[in-house]
Design a protein around this motif. Structure first.
Motif, PDB file in Angstrom:
ATOM      1  N   ILE A   1       0.878  -1.205   0.195  1.00  0.00           N
ATOM      2  CA  ILE A   1      -0.091   0.008   0.033  1.00  0.00           C
ATOM      3  C   ILE A   1       0.816   1.234  -0.031  1.00  0.00           C
ATOM      4  O   ILE A   1       1.754   1.196   0.701  1.00  0.00           O
ATOM      5  N   LEU A   2       0.665   2.291  -0.827  1.00  0.00           N
ATOM      6  CA  LEU A   2       1.175   3.495  -0.838  1.00  0.00           C
ATOM      7  C   LEU A   2       0.502   4.489  -0.362  1.00  0.00           C
ATOM      8  O   LEU A   2      -0.589   4.692  -0.542  1.00  0.00           O
ATOM      9  N   HIS A   3       0.918   5.149   0.902  1.00  0.00           N
ATOM     10  CA  HIS A   3       0.020   5.951   1.550  1.00  0.00           C
ATOM     11  C   HIS A   3      -0.551   7.229   0.918  1.00  0.00           C
ATOM     12  O   HIS A   3      -1.485   7.758   0.498  1.00  0.00           O
ATOM     13  N   GLY A   4       0.496   8.057   0.116  1.00  0.00           N
ATOM     14  CA  GLY A   4       0.034   9.153  -0.683  1.00  0.00           C
ATOM     15  C   GLY A   4      -0.014  10.509  -0.167  1.00  0.00           C
ATOM     16  O   GLY A   4      -0.015  11.434  -0.705  1.00  0.00           O
ATOM     17  N   ASP A   5      -0.002  10.353   1.393  1.00  0.00           N
ATOM     18  CA  ASP A   5      -0.317  11.930   1.784  1.00  0.00           C
ATOM     19  C   ASP A   5       0.511  11.728   3.214  1.00  0.00           C
ATOM     20  O   ASP A   5      -0.126  11.941   4.251  1.00  0.00           O
ATOM     21  N   VAL A   6       1.712  11.329   3.355  1.00  0.00           N
ATOM     22  CA  VAL A   6       2.356  11.327   4.588  1.00  0.00           C
ATOM     23  C   VAL A   6       2.514  12.662   4.935  1.00  0.00           C
ATOM     24  O   VAL A   6       3.289  13.494   4.343  1.00  0.00           O
ATOM     25  N   LYS A   7       2.223  13.204   6.189  1.00  0.00           N
ATOM     26  CA  LYS A   7       2.633  14.521   6.836  1.00  0.00           C
ATOM     27  C   LYS A   7       2.252  14.272   8.263  1.00  0.00           C
ATOM     28  O   LYS A   7       1.738  13.292   8.792  1.00  0.00           O
ATOM     29  N   SER A   8       2.732  15.462   9.096  1.00  0.00           N
ATOM     30  CA  SER A   8       2.675  15.259  10.503  1.00  0.00           C
ATOM     31  C   SER A   8       1.170  15.327  10.974  1.00  0.00           C
ATOM     32  O   SER A   8       0.796  14.739  12.179  1.00  0.00           O
ATOM     33  N   SER A   9       0.425  15.864  10.314  1.00  0.00           N
ATOM     34  CA  SER A   9      -1.189  16.050  10.572  1.00  0.00           C
ATOM     35  C   SER A   9      -1.644  14.476  10.332  1.00  0.00           C
ATOM     36  O   SER A   9      -2.916  14.390  10.776  1.00  0.00           O
TER      37      SER A   9
ATOM     38  N   VAL B   1      -2.720  14.970  -9.306  1.00  0.00           N
ATOM     39  CA  VAL B   1      -1.876  14.872  -8.234  1.00  0.00           C
ATOM     40  C   VAL B   1      -2.605  15.270  -6.911  1.00  0.00           C
ATOM     41  O   VAL B   1      -3.260  16.039  -6.760  1.00  0.00           O
ATOM     42  N   GLN B   2      -2.488  14.381  -5.921  1.00  0.00           N
ATOM     43  CA  GLN B   2      -2.995  14.398  -4.574  1.00  0.00           C
ATOM     44  C   GLN B   2      -1.940  14.551  -3.505  1.00  0.00           C
ATOM     45  O   GLN B   2      -1.072  13.940  -3.759  1.00  0.00           O
ATOM     46  N   GLY B   3      -2.329  15.286  -2.458  1.00  0.00           N
ATOM     47  CA  GLY B   3      -1.108  15.590  -1.394  1.00  0.00           C
ATOM     48  C   GLY B   3      -1.445  16.843  -0.903  1.00  0.00           C
ATOM     49  O   GLY B   3      -2.462  17.584  -0.929  1.00  0.00           O
ATOM     50  N   THR B   4      -0.424  17.207   0.078  1.00  0.00           N
ATOM     51  CA  THR B   4      -0.296  18.272   0.815  1.00  0.00           C
ATOM     52  C   THR B   4       0.939  19.225   0.383  1.00  0.00           C
ATOM     53  O   THR B   4       2.074  18.510   0.358  1.00  0.00           O
ATOM     54  N   CYS B   5       0.681  20.575   0.073  1.00  0.00           N
ATOM     55  CA  CYS B   5       1.766  21.282  -0.260  1.00  0.00           C
ATOM     56  C   CYS B   5       2.890  21.275   0.891  1.00  0.00           C
ATOM     57  O   CYS B   5       2.598  21.564   2.041  1.00  0.00           O
ATOM     58  N   GLY B   6       4.214  21.217   0.687  1.00  0.00           N
ATOM     59  CA  GLY B   6       5.212  21.218   1.427  1.00  0.00           C
ATOM     60  C   GLY B   6       5.751  19.953   1.618  1.00  0.00           C
ATOM     61  O   GLY B   6       6.842  19.531   2.066  1.00  0.00           O
ATOM     62  N   TYR B   7       4.898  18.754   1.346  1.00  0.00           N
ATOM     63  CA  TYR B   7       5.186  17.315   1.591  1.00  0.00           C
ATOM     64  C   TYR B   7       5.434  16.881   0.333  1.00  0.00           C
ATOM     65  O   TYR B   7       5.828  15.502   0.079  1.00  0.00           O
ATOM     66  N   LEU B   8       4.714  17.228  -0.985  1.00  0.00           N
ATOM     67  CA  LEU B   8       4.898  16.629  -2.062  1.00  0.00           C
ATOM     68  C   LEU B   8       6.134  16.244  -2.791  1.00  0.00           C
ATOM     69  O   LEU B   8       6.992  17.177  -2.866  1.00  0.00           O
TER      70      LEU B   8
ATOM     71  N   TYR C   1      10.088  10.490   0.552  1.00  0.00           N
ATOM     72  CA  TYR C   1      10.111  12.118   0.331  1.00  0.00           C
ATOM     73  C   TYR C   1       9.379  12.631   1.534  1.00  0.00           C
ATOM     74  O   TYR C   1       9.783  13.698   2.100  1.00  0.00           O
ATOM     75  N   SER C   2       8.063  12.327   1.391  1.00  0.00           N
ATOM     76  CA  SER C   2       7.181  12.936   2.344  1.00  0.00           C
ATOM     77  C   SER C   2       7.569  12.891   3.708  1.00  0.00           C
ATOM     78  O   SER C   2       7.534  13.807   4.780  1.00  0.00           O
ATOM     79  N   PHE C   3       8.010  11.626   4.384  1.00  0.00           N
ATOM     80  CA  PHE C   3       8.491  11.254   5.572  1.00  0.00           C
ATOM     81  C   PHE C   3       9.679  12.159   5.752  1.00  0.00           C
ATOM     82  O   PHE C   3      10.189  12.423   6.728  1.00  0.00           O
ATOM     83  N   GLY C   4      10.619  12.461   4.942  1.00  0.00           N
ATOM     84  CA  GLY C   4      11.941  13.214   5.099  1.00  0.00           C
ATOM     85  C   GLY C   4      11.459  14.646   5.825  1.00  0.00           C
ATOM     86  O   GLY C   4      12.027  15.197   6.608  1.00  0.00           O
ATOM     87  N   VAL C   5      10.390  15.209   5.075  1.00  0.00           N
ATOM     88  CA  VAL C   5       9.918  16.463   5.610  1.00  0.00           C
ATOM     89  C   VAL C   5       9.347  16.265   7.019  1.00  0.00           C
ATOM     90  O   VAL C   5       9.809  17.170   7.874  1.00  0.00           O
ATOM     91  N   VAL C   6       8.539  15.216   7.482  1.00  0.00           N
ATOM     92  CA  VAL C   6       8.276  15.015   8.750  1.00  0.00           C
ATOM     93  C   VAL C   6       9.332  14.908   9.646  1.00  0.00           C
ATOM     94  O   VAL C   6       9.406  15.432  10.750  1.00  0.00           O
ATOM     95  N   LEU C   7      10.654  14.167   9.179  1.00  0.00           N
ATOM     96  CA  LEU C   7      11.711  14.208   9.906  1.00  0.00           C
ATOM     97  C   LEU C   7      12.203  15.620  10.370  1.00  0.00           C
ATOM     98  O   LEU C   7      12.764  15.852  11.412  1.00  0.00           O
ATOM     99  N   LEU C   8      12.366  16.221   9.088  1.00  0.00           N
ATOM    100  CA  LEU C   8      12.802  17.764   9.483  1.00  0.00           C
ATOM    101  C   LEU C   8      11.687  18.634  10.283  1.00  0.00           C
ATOM    102  O   LEU C   8      12.294  19.261  11.320  1.00  0.00           O
ATOM    103  N   GLU C   9      10.512  18.409  10.482  1.00  0.00           N
ATOM    104  CA  GLU C   9       9.622  19.117  11.541  1.00  0.00           C
ATOM    105  C   GLU C   9      10.286  18.794  12.800  1.00  0.00           C
ATOM    106  O   GLU C   9      10.117  19.525  13.671  1.00  0.00           O
TER     107      GLU C   9
END
Length: 735
Positions: A531-539, A571-578, A595-603
């Motif tokens: 399964i590909l999540h497609g919208d990994v973000k801190s929220s 294209v679906q997702g959240t700006c800043g994590y895409l 890639y999106s998980f890398g942004v969460v790691l930065l947060e």
């Protein structure tokens, strides 16, 4: 006489119901214009000082561009008409275009006004050959990005169809709710004039806009030259919702000075599309509920209707009417009473019979509708799989059960709203707390057919760091999903809340990152199919009672494609994590989640948001700001001050290096989620080692001022330790 009398009575009620919904405009007060051009100006809107209820409702009356007539404007947008009852305004909005080397973007900003873009009446629409356009929208502090890619004849069996926007030469995407801002722009990817050469004509332009769905019809002639622009003169209609203030009716009524429903014959309703409320006239009245006295809601004289409800016998009353028979006055009092009682009993019995028949018919109709929805959403497949022993813990709920659990989906139970639906807190009959997600509509038939199968796959996902899907409701038009309830909110709130995660130690942040990585690795490597999540973000990462991570929200998730023919055009997702590669190719892969998980790691290590509209443009994206700082040797400038320290320098550099690898532009250069999870696990073990737990000053004093050693190995700093770990392997070295 009896049947005719009853027919007249029923017909009169129908006339009354029709007349109730008719609105009449009234002047707010003398001296204010009630019309500009073809538009009726109705309060709370107004033209001129003191004519509007408040600043956001002020309109302007100016000459049109050709100077032939007056036009009503809000800001620079022409107003076409205003609806008091619906709380809507139709305006003309500009079209974004790109022709040859010339390209225009379009920005529409309603911040600070009572307006939002209606998600039900409008569609984001793109026209042209191989046109890729994006719309960035804002609702309060959340940013949403949607994209639309059209195809053209160079692809096999793809032909634009007259009157149909099917993705070939024209594509449309539904909007999110309560957008107060949007910006439309084009991408150069897959949109060159060479790729458009398969279309007829010598000149090729592409257009993107938010347009009222009922007013738009696609024509293949739009793909050649500038026909679309010339026909619409650069503008298309758009529907905006409006409401008064930002309070609910219950709160607004307490402040009588500012309460907008001024007419004594009016009532208040909460707006469903905008913070605030609207006013309507009570039944039996029409007019302007925002005005008092003669300008407000006035009684409807039903006896003056054509035809009247009971000709010759109608007597009007305030808000209603009644019919009186004056022809048979020779009847005695007793005879009149008997006839009246007989008529009343007959009418009551007839009403009861009609009502019962209607209720039975409606109940059967509702049952048939629910059964049809159940089949459309794959309910039969789910039942078959569950009965065969696959997914026995998965429950199919009824709509009534979920309505009872959420108190009729009361707004007080809303946990959050997103691009894929609204989440409510609910309590089942057995006392179990759950989170119930009402999804957005699914317009594609293939989506409906695959829904049940995908729900079964998600029901079998079983991992301690993934929110458990308990069941679903399929007997409604839009499916509802039931998840376990996670009490401590989202990781986004944990990091960026009032106090943020200032007091949270570095070890806790790494633990949350590691648990999230384990969940993503499970989805990519252990789920069957992956399964590909497609919208990994801190929220979309929740925290339970022990602040353990729980990955949630699979609204954008897909089952991993099995061949290259399976791709998406939206294209679906959240700006800043895409993932930039995903935005260019429209192909979601497991490396997009990395890639999106890398942004969460930065947060987690910077304490900063993934996207900020404040500051210079080069610093708005957290990933770009981090990569620039890393390249210039300024890593510690972006690290959260609360986790900086000599003992953490090496660990922070390791986490930063891992984040850098996750943010590689090319997906093939990024590590897999399994490798990310393993590296975070090794970092956690370093931090948990007894050498890292001691205070260096205490250790030095205990050992007489010399460097401590364990089992004959000298004590080393975290940086040196990590370097050695790379060479000999942490697990072996730590034994």
């Amino acid at each position: 006489m009896l049947p005719m009398h009853l027919l007249l009575l029923l017909f009169s009620f129908a006339i009354v119901m029709q007349s109730v919904v008719r609105g009449a405009s009234s002047l707010p007060h003398p001296g204010c214009p009630d019309k500009c051009g073809d538009v009726d100006i109705v309060y709370p809107f107004g033209i001129g000082p003191g004519c509007a209820m408040e600043e956001g409702f002020e309109l302007h009356c100016n000459k049109s561009q050709d100077g032939h007539k007056n036009v009503t404007y809000f800001s620079k947008l022409p107003v076409v008409d205003i609806s008091l009852l619906q709380g809507q305004v139709r305006m003309m909005s500009n079209i974004a275009s790109t022709c040859h080397n010339h390209s225009t973007t379009y920005l529409l900003d309603f911040h600070g006004t009572p307006f939002t873009v209606s998600e039900k009446e409008n569609m984001f629409t793109v026209i042209g050959a191989n046109a890729l356009a994006f719309m960035a929208g804002a609702r309060q502090s959340a940013i949403y990005v949607i994209g639309c890619l059209t195809q053209s004849s160079p692809y096999k069996n793809l032909t634009a169809q007259e009157g149909l926007c099917t993705g070939v030469g024209c594509c449309q995407v539904a909007l999110s709710s309560r957008l107060s801002y949007h910006n439309i722009s084009f991408s150069d990817a897959n949109a060159s004039d060479e790729n458009a050469s398969g279309m007829d004509g010598e000149r090729h332009c592409r257009y993107a806009m938010v347009v009222e769905a009922d007013k738009f019809k696609f024509h293949t002639a739009y793909l050649n030259a500038t026909n679309f622009w010339d026909e619409h003169k650069g503008e298309v209609p758009i529907i905006l919702n409006w409401a008064v203030g930002d309070k609910t009716c219950d709160v607004a009524k307490k402040d009588t000075a500012s309460y907008a429903c001024r007419s004594s014959n009016s009532y208040c309703i909460n707006s469903t599309s905008h913070p605030g409320y609207l006013c309507n006239c009570s039944e039996g009245y029409r007019g302007n509920p925002y005005l008092s006295g003669s300008g407000g809601c006035q009684d409807i004289n039903e006896c003056d209707l054509n035809p009247p409800p009971c000709p010759g016998y109608c007597i009007n009353t305030q808000g209603s009417f009644f019919c009186q028979n004056t022809k048979n006055r020779s009847f005695s009092h007793s005879g009149t009473a008997i006839i009246s009682v007989g008529l009343s009993v007959t009418v009551v019995m007839l009403v009861i019979a009609v009502t019962c028949s209607y209720l039975i018919r409606e109940r059967r109709k509702l049952a048939n509708i629910k059964e049809r929805y159940f089949r459309q959403h794959g309910g039969l497949l789910l039942l078959e799989q569950i009965s065969s022993g696959q997914g026995t813990t998965f429950t199919i709920f009824t709509e009534a059960e979920l309505m009872e659990a959420t108190d009729q989906f009361d707004d007080k139970n809303v946990l959050g709203r997103g691009g894929h639906g609204t989440v409510y807190k609910g309590t089942l009959k057995n006392g179990t707390a759950v989170a119930i997600k009402r999804c957005i509509s699914m317009t594609d038939e293939q989506q409906r057919k695959e829904f049940g199968k995908e729900m079964l796959i998600l029901s079998q996902v079983n991992h301690k760091n993934i929110v458990k899907l308990l069941g679903c409701c399929l007997e409604v038009e839009v499916p509802m999903l039931v998840y376990e309830f996670i009490p401590n909110g989202t990781l986004f709130q944990f990091i960026h809340g009032i106090n943020g995660c200032r007091s949270t130690p570095f070890s806790t942040r790494i633990r949350i990152a590691h648990e999230s990585a384990l969940a993503m690795d499970y989805l990519h490597s252990c789920a069957s199919p992956p399964i590909l999540h497609g919208d990994v973000k801190s929220s979309n990462i929740l925290l339970d009672d022990n602040y353990s991570a729980k990955v949630s929200d699979f609204g954008a998730s897909i089952v991993a494609p099995t061949d290259e023919s399976q791709f998406v055009t939206l294209v679906q997702g959240t700006c800043g994590y895409l993932d930039p590669e995903y935005m260019q190719t429209c192909q979601l892969t497991d490396k997009s989640d990395v890639y999106s998980f890398g942004v969460v790691l930065l947060e987690l290590i910077t304490g900063k948001k993934a996207l900020s509209l404040q500051g210079p443009e080069s610093e708005r994206s957290l990933s770009m700001r981090f990569l620039c700082a890393l390249k210039e040797g300024r890593l510690m400038d972006v690290i959260d001050d609360h986790i900086k320290g000599e003992e953490n320098v090496g660990l922070l550099e390791e986490v930063a290096d891992l984040a850098r690898q996750c943010l590689e532009m090319a997906g093939e250069n990024r590590p897999a989620m399994r490798e990310v999870a393993e590296r975070l696990d090794r970092l956690r073990k370093v931090m948990q080692h007894p050498w890292m737990q001691r205070n260096p000053e205490e250790v030095e004093s205990l050992l007489g001022g010399r460097e401590p050693s364990v089992a004959g190995v000298e004590m080393v700093s975290s940086t040196t330790f990590l370097t050695m770990e790379k060479r000999v392997g942490l697990l072996e070295f730590g034994r």
